[in-house]
Design an enzyme around this catalytic site. Structure first.
Site, short mmCIF file in Angstrom:
data_model
loop_
_atom_site.label_atom_id
_atom_site.label_comp_id
_atom_site.label_asym_id
_atom_site.label_seq_id
_atom_site.Cartn_x
_atom_site.Cartn_y
_atom_site.Cartn_z
N ASP A 1 40.67 36.74 31.21
CA ASP A 1 41.48 37.94 31.22
C ASP A 1 41.75 37.95 29.47
O ASP A 1 42.74 37.69 28.76
CB ASP A 1 42.69 37.12 31.48
CG ASP A 1 42.87 37.12 32.81
OD1 ASP A 1 42.26 37.62 33.76
OD2 ASP A 1 43.35 35.75 33.33
N HIS B 1 39.44 43.25 35.16
CA HIS B 1 39.81 43.84 33.51
C HIS B 1 40.34 44.69 33.50
O HIS B 1 40.52 45.46 34.27
CB HIS B 1 38.32 44.21 32.94
CG HIS B 1 37.68 42.72 32.89
ND1 HIS B 1 37.27 42.12 32.41
CD2 HIS B 1 36.49 42.59 34.55
CE1 HIS B 1 36.55 41.49 32.94
NE2 HIS B 1 35.49 42.32 33.36
N THR C 1 45.56 40.47 36.84
CA THR C 1 44.71 41.59 37.27
C THR C 1 45.21 41.34 38.88
O THR C 1 44.92 42.93 39.90
CB THR C 1 43.50 42.52 36.70
OG1 THR C 1 44.32 42.30 35.01
CG2 THR C 1 43.68 43.89 36.78
#
Ligand code: IMP
Ligand code: MG
Length: 337
Positions: free
Chosen positions: A13, A43, A249
């Site tokens: 990340d 992502h 995410t």
């Protein structure tokens, strides 16, 4: 010809997705190919006000002129892939190496249902650990065994080699980060594969002599999701007060936040064979740098941070991200080439 690998230097990340997207628009690769573990990666790429999250499709997809490949080392979850291809409108541009390992519902159930993986290690529950385990046991299906993947199949090493021989640019994008490498990370609190640049080359079937550049991405304030040691971690109250708040995410878990780790940056740059580094989140070092696109316009405090990071990494910092949007970046790579 030019083949560049982009990998994460800390715990994942780091903002690789944004760096890949920027480099793609600038360098115009004909192929962007993904290495890394599988759909445990998430992502985020922001173009204008539009934010995209990807787990299977390479994060360089926003650059519309590149073929998007998934290397044979990567685990494919056909359900996640299909959803993303539809959501991102990339049909016809996405290809999967015919040897990719497949994640089944059973792998996901075993990942989520395992106290060891889900609780102790804090896995993402995406089935990657059990799928890699089955792959090593030679029990796993491959992409070529699934009729629904037939339209995506390709010999990824071959198309990359052809592109490089034709004098084209190819980008290989890594996922995860150095600190969660199965080989070099904080074992056992790691992912199910190595995450370093050599692994990303192997995932895509590109031999080490064909790599020209390795860009390692470091976050000014590193983060970690899941369990495991994090020596520069700060108390949540401190990072909250600094206005640094992030969520995963894939898992939406709150990320742990830490300070710059010079020792880790140096070791990570060494194993990755870093040739250039990227620093993301410099606007967190000094808010006045938000959105800046020229090195000369960085504040003294930010420049000092970059110099300090450069001394730790032992390579020039040529990309500095100043905000989440793709254009919020300083690119001084040409000064070093
Ligand atoms: P797994 O890869 O799902 O087995 O999870 C193992 C560890 O790696 C957990 O701590 C995850 O949070 C972490 N992890 C896996 N993929 C990523 C990623 O893409 N970014 C950050 N952490 C990750
Ligand atoms: Mg991520």
């Amino acid at each position: 010809m030019s083949c560049t690998i982009i990998v994460g230097g800390f715990f994942g990340d780091e903002g690789k997705g944004k760096i890949v997207a920027h480099v793609a628009f600038k360098d115009k690769p004909v192929i962007i190919s993904r290495g890394g573990v599988g759909p445990n990666a998430g992502h985020t790429v922001q173009v204008g006000t539009q934010e995209y999250g990807v787990r299977m499709v390479p994060s360089g997809f926003v650059y519309r002129h590149a073929k998007l490949c998934i290397g044979s080392g990567v685990l494919v979850d056909p359900r996640v892939l299909k959803q993303e291809v539809e959501r991102l409108d990339v049909k016809g541009r996405v290809f999967v190496d015919f040897r990719c390992g497949i994640i089944t519902e059973d792998h996901i159930a075993r990942d989520k249902g395992s106290a060891h993986l889900a609780k102790k290690i804090g896995s993402t529950g995406s089935g990657c650990g059990p799928a890699n385990s089955d792959r090593v046991m030679r029990l796993s299906p491959q992409a070529k065994d699934l009729p629904e993947l037939a339209e995506y199949l390709l010999d990824v090493p071959k198309v990359i080699d052809d592109a490089l021989k034709g004098g084209n640019v190819v980008l290989l994008e890594g996922t995860q980060g150095f600190g969660i490498s199965l080989y070099y990370g904080t074992y056992p609190f790691v992912t199910s594969k190595d995450t370093s640049a050599s692994q990303i080359a192997a995932d895509n079937g590109v031999g080490p002599t064909k790599i020209n550049d390795v860009i390692v991405v470091f976050k000014a304030y590193p983060t970690r999701v899941g369990e495991g040691p994090f020596s520069t971690e700060m108390p949540a109250a401190k990072s909250d007060a600094m206005g640094i708040l992030e969520f995963g995410t894939v898992t939406h878990r709150k990320r742990r936040i830490g300070g710059w780790d010079g020792g880790m940056a140096r070791y990570s740059a060494m194993v990755n064979g870093c040739t250039q580094a990227a620093i993301t989140g410099i606007d967190r070092v000094d808010k006045a740098c938000f959105g800046v696109t020229e090195y000369g316009k960085l504040t003294k405090k930010a420049k000092e941070f970059v110099k300090m990071a450069e001394a730790d990494i032992g390579c020039p910092v040529t990309l500095i991200s100043t905000g989440p949007e793709i254009s919020q970046i300083i690119d001084i790579r040409s000064e070093y080439s």
